[in-house]
Structure formats: structure tokens, C-alpha cells
Motif scaffolding. Structure first.
Motif, PDB file in Angstrom:
ATOM      1  N   MET A 120       0.898  -1.309  -0.268  1.00  0.00           N
ATOM      2  CA  MET A 120      -0.047   0.056  -0.048  1.00  0.00           C
ATOM      3  C   MET A 120       0.964   1.208  -0.278  1.00  0.00           C
ATOM      4  SD  MET A 120      -2.479   1.174   3.252  1.00  0.00           S
ATOM      5  CE  MET A 120      -3.055   3.065   3.224  1.00  0.00           C
ATOM      6  N   ARG A 121       0.716   2.270  -1.118  1.00  0.00           N
ATOM      7  CA  ARG A 121       1.657   3.193  -1.080  1.00  0.00           C
ATOM      8  C   ARG A 121       0.565   4.446   0.416  1.00  0.00           C
ATOM      9  NH1 ARG A 121       1.210   7.191  -5.963  1.00  0.00           N
ATOM     10  NH2 ARG A 121       2.241   9.136  -4.739  1.00  0.00           N
ATOM     11  N   THR A 122       1.428   4.755   1.026  1.00  0.00           N
ATOM     12  CA  THR A 122       0.686   5.786   1.842  1.00  0.00           C
ATOM     13  C   THR A 122       0.777   7.349   2.126  1.00  0.00           C
ATOM     14  OG1 THR A 122       2.128   5.579   3.265  1.00  0.00           O
ATOM     15  CG2 THR A 122       1.139   3.683   3.664  1.00  0.00           C
ATOM     16  N   HIS A 123      -0.005   7.933   2.481  1.00  0.00           N
ATOM     17  CA  HIS A 123      -0.634   9.738   3.002  1.00  0.00           C
ATOM     18  C   HIS A 123      -0.519   9.964   3.666  1.00  0.00           C
ATOM     19  CE1 HIS A 123      -0.761  10.312  -1.988  1.00  0.00           C
ATOM     20  NE2 HIS A 123      -1.691   9.013  -1.981  1.00  0.00           N
ATOM     21  N   THR A 124      -0.149  10.668   4.480  1.00  0.00           N
ATOM     22  CA  THR A 124      -0.436  11.450   5.763  1.00  0.00           C
ATOM     23  C   THR A 124      -1.593  10.382   6.117  1.00  0.00           C
ATOM     24  OG1 THR A 124       1.059  13.160   5.417  1.00  0.00           O
ATOM     25  CG2 THR A 124      -0.207  12.811   7.798  1.00  0.00           C
ATOM     26  N   ARG A 125      -2.110  10.360   7.039  1.00  0.00           N
ATOM     27  CA  ARG A 125      -3.385   9.365   7.775  1.00  0.00           C
ATOM     28  C   ARG A 125      -4.294  10.507   8.098  1.00  0.00           C
ATOM     29  NH1 ARG A 125      -4.488   5.349  12.852  1.00  0.00           N
ATOM     30  NH2 ARG A 125      -6.643   4.738  12.579  1.00  0.00           N
ATOM     31  N   PHE A 126      -5.366  10.581   7.890  1.00  0.00           N
ATOM     32  CA  PHE A 126      -6.823  11.349   7.891  1.00  0.00           C
ATOM     33  C   PHE A 126      -8.372  11.258   8.329  1.00  0.00           C
ATOM     34  CE2 PHE A 126     -10.072  14.003   6.228  1.00  0.00           C
ATOM     35  CZ  PHE A 126     -10.088  15.306   7.048  1.00  0.00           C
ATOM     36  N   THR A 127      -8.458  11.460   9.257  1.00  0.00           N
ATOM     37  CA  THR A 127      -9.794  10.671   8.991  1.00  0.00           C
ATOM     38  C   THR A 127     -10.611  12.106   9.678  1.00  0.00           C
ATOM     39  OG1 THR A 127      -8.526   8.322  11.434  1.00  0.00           O
ATOM     40  CG2 THR A 127     -11.054   9.509  11.799  1.00  0.00           C
ATOM     41  N   LEU A 128     -11.499  12.072   8.285  1.00  0.00           N
ATOM     42  CA  LEU A 128     -13.135  12.970   8.216  1.00  0.00           C
ATOM     43  C   LEU A 128     -13.460  12.512   9.087  1.00  0.00           C
ATOM     44  CD1 LEU A 128     -13.441  15.352   6.291  1.00  0.00           C
ATOM     45  CD2 LEU A 128     -14.629  13.742   5.369  1.00  0.00           C
ATOM     46  N   THR A 183       2.912   0.373 -15.084  1.00  0.00           N
ATOM     47  CA  THR A 183       2.644   1.742 -15.809  1.00  0.00           C
ATOM     48  C   THR A 183       2.131   2.786 -14.648  1.00  0.00           C
ATOM     49  OG1 THR A 183       1.912   0.867 -17.675  1.00  0.00           O
ATOM     50  CG2 THR A 183       1.296   3.045 -16.929  1.00  0.00           C
ATOM     51  N   THR A 184       2.800   3.729 -14.411  1.00  0.00           N
ATOM     52  CA  THR A 184       1.636   5.008 -13.133  1.00  0.00           C
ATOM     53  C   THR A 184       1.158   5.142 -13.774  1.00  0.00           C
ATOM     54  OG1 THR A 184       4.166   4.509 -12.477  1.00  0.00           O
ATOM     55  CG2 THR A 184       2.949   6.457 -12.054  1.00  0.00           C
ATOM     56  N   PHE A 185      -0.301   5.696 -13.509  1.00  0.00           N
ATOM     57  CA  PHE A 185      -1.557   6.255 -13.863  1.00  0.00           C
ATOM     58  C   PHE A 185      -1.575   7.116 -12.310  1.00  0.00           C
ATOM     59  CE2 PHE A 185      -1.901   2.096 -15.613  1.00  0.00           C
ATOM     60  CZ  PHE A 185      -3.217   2.292 -16.982  1.00  0.00           C
ATOM     61  N   GLU A 207      -5.476  14.756  -6.499  1.00  0.00           N
ATOM     62  CA  GLU A 207      -5.005  13.607  -7.494  1.00  0.00           C
ATOM     63  C   GLU A 207      -3.722  12.405  -6.750  1.00  0.00           C
ATOM     64  OE1 GLU A 207      -2.774  15.858 -10.557  1.00  0.00           O
ATOM     65  OE2 GLU A 207      -4.106  16.433 -11.421  1.00  0.00           O
ATOM     66  N   ILE A 208      -4.180  10.898  -7.771  1.00  0.00           N
ATOM     67  CA  ILE A 208      -3.446   9.698  -7.242  1.00  0.00           C
ATOM     68  C   ILE A 208      -2.910   9.343  -8.273  1.00  0.00           C
ATOM     69  CG2 ILE A 208      -4.306   7.776  -6.086  1.00  0.00           C
ATOM     70  CD1 ILE A 208      -7.236  10.339  -6.289  1.00  0.00           C
ATOM     71  N   GLU A 209      -1.931   9.440  -7.924  1.00  0.00           N
ATOM     72  CA  GLU A 209      -0.806   8.448  -8.366  1.00  0.00           C
ATOM     73  C   GLU A 209      -0.518   6.964  -7.732  1.00  0.00           C
ATOM     74  OE1 GLU A 209       3.480   9.520  -9.103  1.00  0.00           O
ATOM     75  OE2 GLU A 209       2.607  10.835 -10.222  1.00  0.00           O
ATOM     76  N   PHE A 210      -0.759   5.919  -8.815  1.00  0.00           N
ATOM     77  CA  PHE A 210      -0.783   4.739  -8.648  1.00  0.00           C
ATOM     78  C   PHE A 210      -0.264   4.273  -9.253  1.00  0.00           C
ATOM     79  CE2 PHE A 210      -4.160   5.470 -10.601  1.00  0.00           C
ATOM     80  CZ  PHE A 210      -4.985   4.609 -11.557  1.00  0.00           C
ATOM     81  N   THR A 211       0.311   2.651  -9.081  1.00  0.00           N
ATOM     82  CA  THR A 211       0.646   1.693 -10.570  1.00  0.00           C
ATOM     83  C   THR A 211      -0.254   0.636 -11.147  1.00  0.00           C
ATOM     84  OG1 THR A 211       2.236   0.440  -9.418  1.00  0.00           O
ATOM     85  CG2 THR A 211       3.421   2.615 -10.326  1.00  0.00           C
ATOM     86  N   ALA A 212      -0.462  -0.019 -11.783  1.00  0.00           N
ATOM     87  CA  ALA A 212      -0.898  -1.069 -12.647  1.00  0.00           C
ATOM     88  C   ALA A 212      -0.175  -1.934 -13.740  1.00  0.00           C
ATOM     89  CB  ALA A 212      -2.148  -0.527 -12.645  1.00  0.00           C
ATOM     90  N   THR A 213      -0.763  -2.902 -13.340  1.00  0.00           N
ATOM     91  CA  THR A 213      -0.299  -3.862 -14.637  1.00  0.00           C
ATOM     92  C   THR A 213      -1.391  -4.366 -15.836  1.00  0.00           C
ATOM     93  OG1 THR A 213      -0.482  -5.941 -13.034  1.00  0.00           O
ATOM     94  CG2 THR A 213       1.505  -4.681 -13.760  1.00  0.00           C
ATOM     95  N   ALA A 214      -0.908  -4.572 -16.752  1.00  0.00           N
ATOM     96  CA  ALA A 214      -1.887  -4.807 -17.871  1.00  0.00           C
ATOM     97  C   ALA A 214      -2.677  -5.899 -17.053  1.00  0.00           C
ATOM     98  CB  ALA A 214      -1.136  -5.980 -19.362  1.00  0.00           C
ATOM     99  N   THR A 252     -10.766  11.915 -14.198  1.00  0.00           N
ATOM    100  CA  THR A 252     -10.451  11.114 -15.403  1.00  0.00           C
ATOM    101  C   THR A 252      -9.168  10.230 -14.815  1.00  0.00           C
ATOM    102  OG1 THR A 252      -9.202  13.495 -14.920  1.00  0.00           O
ATOM    103  CG2 THR A 252     -11.051  13.322 -16.630  1.00  0.00           C
ATOM    104  N   VAL A 253      -8.888   9.720 -15.645  1.00  0.00           N
ATOM    105  CA  VAL A 253      -7.461   8.811 -14.856  1.00  0.00           C
ATOM    106  C   VAL A 253      -6.360   8.887 -16.508  1.00  0.00           C
ATOM    107  CG1 VAL A 253      -8.712   6.479 -16.030  1.00  0.00           C
ATOM    108  CG2 VAL A 253      -7.129   6.953 -14.067  1.00  0.00           C
ATOM    109  N   ARG A 254      -5.188   9.097 -16.426  1.00  0.00           N
ATOM    110  CA  ARG A 254      -4.583   8.969 -17.123  1.00  0.00           C
ATOM    111  C   ARG A 254      -3.368   8.596 -17.074  1.00  0.00           C
ATOM    112  NH1 ARG A 254      -1.084  13.063 -16.410  1.00  0.00           N
ATOM    113  NH2 ARG A 254      -1.714  14.353 -14.538  1.00  0.00           N
ATOM    114  N   PRO A 255      -1.978   8.114 -18.251  1.00  0.00           N
ATOM    115  CA  PRO A 255      -0.779   7.666 -17.499  1.00  0.00           C
ATOM    116  C   PRO A 255       0.164   8.408 -17.496  1.00  0.00           C
ATOM    117  CG  PRO A 255      -1.528   6.794 -19.890  1.00  0.00           C
ATOM    118  CD  PRO A 255      -2.669   7.502 -19.564  1.00  0.00           C
ATOM    119  N   ALA A 256       1.188   8.811 -16.274  1.00  0.00           N
ATOM    120  CA  ALA A 256       1.944   9.553 -16.197  1.00  0.00           C
ATOM    121  C   ALA A 256       2.685   9.920 -16.954  1.00  0.00           C
ATOM    122  CB  ALA A 256       2.407   9.342 -14.507  1.00  0.00           C
ATOM    123  N   GLU A 257       3.120  11.096 -17.103  1.00  0.00           N
ATOM    124  CA  GLU A 257       4.010  11.804 -18.020  1.00  0.00           C
ATOM    125  C   GLU A 257       5.224  11.419 -17.486  1.00  0.00           C
ATOM    126  OE1 GLU A 257       3.654  15.700 -18.673  1.00  0.00           O
ATOM    127  OE2 GLU A 257       0.923  15.776 -19.318  1.00  0.00           O
TER     128      GLU A 257
END
Length: 669
Positions: free
Chosen positions: A1-9, A66-68, A152-159, A664-669
Motif C-alpha cells: 500500500m502506498r501511504t499518504h498522511t493519515r486523515f480521519t474525516l 505503468t504509473t497512472f 490527484e492520486i498516483e498509482f501503478t498497475a499492470t496489464a 479522469t485517469v491517465r498514464p503519468a507523463e
């Protein structure tokens, strides 16, 4: 899991989100109540380690990964229900349904925490490869994304992997935005990453099925109005009524909009779309329209309504407002309609914009209210583009539908929609008390008028002329509100080991019949068959209007010293008046009559308006499935089934997803 600062709304943050219901989406203090844990997030990994250093999807896949970039933009600012979206979870997956299964119970992994309170950490920790997002793009602190903001969220995925995500629609009880359970493909059949996609039309509003729904943007158990996280009542159970009878639905369930254009002339047709069934039945009035430029507007939010605005908003008369607007340089105004537009009927007007007056505004009264009106935001909408060419009718129509809102003129105190005696349908136009908040604003009836029953009903029990007897009076005192009508009273004298209902449990068949339809026979029969009930009965042969009531005498004994009763509050879907489940003791522990003062204190402490939890609550007193206007007994939609399901539920109307977010979702540049 890729983490960000934890936040409880949850409580701290959402209470701090002042102005969520305002036209601009409000603001909030980013330093108030935000959990900003340092170090390791509950999902694993160190918050300073940066992208790619956790075991997210595709991290070990080499060059095939691929990073999206997923972008979830809040576009609700001018929509029917402006407000924030919450932190959430995104995941690339091959599992068919990583977050939820449609028409099945929630898995208990944390989706409820997102859907009710915007708290994403638990679900992020439970779902393999999930990414928790919590900091809006361009911000440094975790928090919700207000109108105009985005995640905006970056994540990686495979085919072969799909994308899924979940974020709370904050102006709700337990709704979340997500694609379908299987997610959205990220690669084509050849295994190549897809180019940038606008996937908004593949996103839906989902109900997690954990909390009773209230009017979107107006419920007291919705963030940011709720007093704390997870405070709303469970669906489908008896509970103290803590919602609002002043709410109005979103405009889409009341008024339809069609636009046609020919040779630069636009024809706008407005239709009353709730002819016989709907969340709220109300005519709308003749209206006013205007063409103008950016320097003018037909009203100003936060300022006092003009006399013309007041006359339309209280009485449905547009003529004075049109005259006011025509006196302003550069404004061309007119009126439409000659009488109330009833259910199923339509009214039209035509305008031809010019480069000097390219913007359209219009307004019409919601007649079953004191001073509410439909209108576009004060800026109106452009009919001509920046080159002064006519915009397509389809684009104009879509924009009107998404931006049409209900406004409060601030000129008269709001009564319960559909029954208020100072509303035009009851001959009371321009007769109500002045609104202390004397300004035009978005309509918001979030408060619970029945939390304090004073002014609506009065229940008195007194020692009678004959020792051991007690005189019971159940009176409706709501003449000034036109609410409620009381149905015949079912009552019982009983021991401490029985009750008419249990809070948090499903209603009995007898209570359902009384609370939905005012029918007492089933409940009275069940009470008389209960061995813990000494005697039970029904008082009254028909309903009592505001100002009327019931009076009868009961005689308890030492063993059966408790008194309980129930009567339906009409109009409603399934509200009833009663003491708490234990009833009120008329005799003390030794079997002696209690004083009138002590009994009165118990009545004050336990008398409440209750929701039977058997039928979805419709708006105010104008719902088509509410007695006395329902076509048949037991016609309303059942309240809740505890399953994750698509919205809308047929009762409350919610904005279209495109009026809340753009995704929207796109491959990262």
C-alpha cells in the motif's frame, strides 16, 4: 500500500467545515480537528518514503508496470447540492470486487467509515494494494476537497488490472462515489495502457446501507452538521425522530427543464415533474426572466430581497420583480405563466440574447412554501459563447439543470412545506412572521422542528375526580404550523416487562400500521393479547385537526401501573407520538397515585416524535406516499435493507454524479 498522511474525516474536521451548504461550497479551518499522524500510516509504509517505495500493485512487475494519475475534481460549487468530497481509497486490481459487492451487506472492512464519515484509513489498510488519498491537489494539509478542489492520486498497475475507488459524498448520511464493483479497465486488449479517459459517466452514487437517509445537504445527521461520527440511526428500526420536516428535495425532482434554439432565439420550457407521485408535491408559480450582462443580476445572495423578489417568493406574483429589472440599464426582463403550474403541466418563455445581454436568469416560486423560489445562481448562465455565438441548446439545457437551485428569500419564517397556514395554497400569502435572517440565501431546512414538541402537541395526565383514575389529554396545538393532524390513540396499561416498541429494533406489524396509516386495530389486538397488559384500547373515531385532541380516563393497578400510547403524526410517512418504550408510571412502587407534577415531569422527559423506520421519509408534509394524500395504505417504499446499493432510492433526489465530480485517469507523463 502506498501511504499518504493519515486523515480521519470525522467529528473534528466535519464540524469545522463551515458553510458546506453555501453556494460557494463554504470553507473551513484546515488546522481544526485534522488528524495529521506523523510516521507510519495504518496502511503500512512511511509517509516520507515517497511514491513507489511501498508494495503497491505492480511494484515488482518490472517494465510492465505503468504509473497512472487519477484526478477527482469537485465541480459541485454551482450545483444543486454544493459541498466537499472526502478522502478516500483507490486501488488497481484483478479481483472482481475489491471494495464492495452490489446488493450485498458491507464487508466490515472500512467502507462504512468512508461512506458515513469520510474516514479512509481502515479500508486502505484492509484492501491489498490500496492507495489512501487525503490531501487536495495544491494543498499541504490533509482535508476534504471543496468545490473547485481536487484529489490527484498516483498509482501503478499492470496489464489486465482495473481501477476502483471510493470517496464520500459528504452532503449525505452514507453515500459514496465509486465505479461499479468491477472497476474501470486501465489497459486495452493488447495490454497497452489506455490514454487519458474522462470516466465520470462510469461513476455512480452508492448507498452503503448503514444509516437512515435524510434530505441531501439538509440532514442533521450528515457531515458537517452531525454532532459526531456515526451518529445517524440505523436504517429500518424504530428511533427518535431527529431529522427535519422542513427539508426540500433537489430541483431535479420538482421541475424539468427543456431548451430549444432556433436562429439565436432560445425557448425554455419548465415542467412540474411530480404530477401524482414524488418526494414533494407542489405547484410552481408564474415567473420572471431577464437577459443581462456580468454587471447585473436579478438578486444578490446575502442581501435583503427586493420588494419584487419578496412578492414572487411569498405570493407567486412576478410582475413587480420584472418591472424592477426593466428599470436597470441593460436588463431586458419579462414574465411567464398566467397561474400555478400544476403537476404534469408546463410553461415556456423565449429570449434572444445579444452581445450586450448574453446572460439568462429566471425565477419561479415553490408554492407549497413560505418564500422559497427556483432560480439559477445570481450570475445566471451565458447563452452566447465568448465569441458571441449561440451556445448549443443541449449545453444550455444541461447547465440550467445542473445549476438550478432552491433559494430562500429571507422575508418570511419558514413553516413545514406543504402544510404551513401562511403559504399561498392555504390562502396565507404575505401573512407570515418576518424572517430574522433577512437575506437571500440557499434554502436549507436542516433543523429538527420536532425535537421540541412545544407548539405542536401537548399531553397531560392528571389525577381524576375518582381516586385511582387518571384523565388523559392528547391535544394537537400546532394551529400556527398547520401540523400535525392526530389519528386515533392506541393505549395500554401494563407492567414494566412490556412496551409498545423497542428503540433500535424493527417495528411490530401493529406499530407499522399505526405509524404509516393511522390504523389502530392491529396494535390494539396485539396489546390486548399480551399477558403483561392489563387493558388496552383505542380512543377516537377519526383524526383530530390542529387545535383538537382526545380525552379519556384510565385506571391502573399496582401491578399494571405504566401507561403507554401512540398516535400517528399526519402528514408523514411513518412518524408517531409516544412516550419512551417504558411508558409513564401513574402509580408509585407501592401502588399509590403519583402527583400530577411528577407525572408531568416524566412526560416532559419521555414524550417524543418517533420514526417507525418502516417507510422512507419524504420531504416535509408534501410527499405523495404520506397520509392523507397517499393513494392506498402502506404505499411508501420500505426504509433500508442494509445492503450496498445504487442511489437514488426513490425518495430523496440526489444530484447527478456529473454535478458533483469530474473524474479522469491517465498514464503519468
Amino acid at each position: 500500500m502506498r501511504t499518504h498522511t493519515r486523515f480521519t474525516l470525522a467529528l473534528g474536521v466535519l464540524v469545522a467545515l463551515s458553510g458546506c451548504g453555501d453556494d460557494d461550497g463554504g470553507g473551513g479551518d484546515p488546522d481544526t480537528g485534522v488528524g495529521t499522524d506523523s510516521g507510519v500510516d495504518s496502511g503500512g509504509g512511511n509517509e516520507d518514503s515517497g511514491p513507489g517505495e511501498d508494495s503497491g500493485p505492480g511494484d515488482d512487475a518490472g517494465p510492465e508496470a505503468t504509473t497512472f494519475v487519477l484526478r477527482i475534481e469537485n465541480v459541485s460549487g454551482d450545483g444543486p447540492v454544493p459541498g466537499p468530497i472526502s478522502p478516500g481509497v483507490a486501488v488497481a486490481h484483478t479481483d472482481g470486487a475489491p471494495l464492495f459487492t452490489v446488493d450485498a451487506a458491507d464487508r466490515g472492512e472500512g467502507l462504512v467509515a468512508i461512506a458515513e464519515d469520510g474516514a479512509a484509513a481502515d479500508l486502505g489498510a484492509a484492501v491489498d494494494g490500496a492507495v489512501v488519498f487525503n490531501t487536495p491537489d495544491g494543498e499541504t494539509d490533509p482535508g476534504p476537497a471543496f468545490p473547485g478542489g481536487a484529489y490527484e492520486i498516483e498509482f501503478t498497475a499492470t496489464a489486465g488490472q482495473n481501477l476502483n475507488f471510493a470517496t464520500m459524498f459528504v452532503q449525505s448520511n452514507d453515500l459514496f462515489l465509486a465505479p461499479g464493483e468491477a472497476g474501470i479497465p486501465l489497459f486495452n486488449d493488447a495490454g497497452e495502457p489506455l490514454a487519458e479517459q474522462d470516466i465520470t459517466d462510469q461513476v455512480d452514487l452508492w448507498d452503503v446501507g448503514s444509516e437512515a437517509n435524510e434530505a441531501p445537504g439538509q440532514g442533521v445527521n450528515q457531515a458537517p452538521r452531525q454532532s459526531g461520527p456515526d451518529v445517524g440511526a440505523a436504517e429500518g428500526v424504530v428511533r427518535a425522530f431527529d431529522s427535519t420536516v422542513h427539508a426540500l428535495p433537489t430541483p431535479a425532482s420538482l421541475i424539468g427543464v427543456e431548451v430549444a434554439e432556433a436562429a439565436g432565439e432560445y425557448t425554455v420550457t419548465l415542467t412540474n415533474v411530480a404530477p401524482t407521485t414524488g418526494t414533494f408535491l407542489s405547484p410552481f408559480s408564474p415567473g420572471v426572466y431577464a437577459l443581462h450582462d456580468n454587471s447585473a443580476s436579478i438578486f444578490v445572495m446575502g442581501e435583503e430581497a427586493s420588494p419584487g423578489t419578496e412578492l414572487l417568493a411569498e405570493d407567486g406574483d412576478p410582475m413587480l420583480w420584472a418591472n424592477e429589472l426593466n428599470s436597470v440599464d441593460g436588463v431586458e426582463a419579462g414574465t411567464f405563466g398566467s397561474g400555478p403550474v400544476m403537476g404534469g403541466d408546463s410553461v415556456s418563455f423565449s429570449v434572444t440574447p445579444t452581445s450586450d445581454a448574453p446572460i439568462l436568469s429566471f425565477a419561479t416560486m415553490v408554492i407549497a412554501t413560505n418564500d422559497a423560489f427556483f432560480a439559477l445562481p445570481q450570475s445566471g448562465i451565458r447563452l452566447l459563447d465568448d465569441a458571441d455565438n449561440p451556445r448549443s441548446a443541449a449545453d444550455v439545457q444541461a447547465e440550467i439543470r445542473s445549476r438550478l437551485a432552491i433559494w430562500d428569500a429571507g422575508t418570511e419564517i419558514d413553516q413545514i412545506p406543504g402544510v404551513g397556514p401562511d403559504q399561498p395554497q392555504r390562502g396565507g400569502g404575505d401573512s407570515g412572521a418576518d424572517d430574522p435572517m433577512n437575506m437571500v440565501r440557499r434554502y436549507n431546512g436542516a433543523f429538527n422542528a420536532l425535537a421540541d414538541l412545544d407548539g405542536f402537541v401537548e399531553v397531560t395526565i392528571e389525577n381524576g375526580a375518582t381516586e385511582g383514575e387518571f384523565d388523559v389529554f392528547v391535544v394537537t396545538t400546532g394551529e400556527d404550523e398547520g401540523f400535525p393532524i392526530l389519528t386515533p390513540v392506541a393505549w395500554a396499561l401494563h407492567t414494566s416487562d412490556t412496551s409498545l416498541f423497542q428503540v433500535g429494533m424493527p417495528a411490530s406489524a401493529g406499530l407499522e400500521s399505526l405509524a404509516e396509516d393511522g390504523a389502530t386495530d392491529t396494535l390494539a389486538t396485539a396489546l390486548n393479547a399480551d399477558p403483561e397488559v392489563m387493558t388496552a384500547g383505542v380512543e377516537g373515531a377519526g383524526p383530530e385537526m390542529p387545535g383538537g385532541g382526545f380525552a379519556f380516563t384510565v385506571t391502573p393497578n399496582a401491578e399494571n401501573r405504566y401507561f403507554s400510547f401512540a398516535t400517528m403524526l399526519v402528514p408523514s410517512n411513518d412518524l408517531f407520538l409516544a412516550f419512551g418504550p417504558e411508558g409513564v408510571a401513574l402509580l408509585d412502587d407501592e401502588g399509590n397515585p403519583r402527583s400530577d407534577e411528577d407525572i408531568a415531569a416524566d412526560i416532559a422527559a419521555t414524550l417524543e416524535a418517533w420514526d417507525a423506520g418502516t417507510e422512507q421519509n419524504q420531504t416535509g408534509a408534501g410527499g405523495s406516499n404520506q397520509a392523507p394524500r397517499q393513494s392506498d395504505p402502506n404505499t411508501g417504499e420500505a426504509e433500508g435493507n442494509g445492503l450496498v446499493r445504487l442511489m437514488p432510492d426513490g425518495v430523496w433526489s440526489y444530484p447527478a454524479v456529473s454535478e458533483i465530480v469530474r473524474v479522469t485517469v491517465r498514464p503519468a507523463e
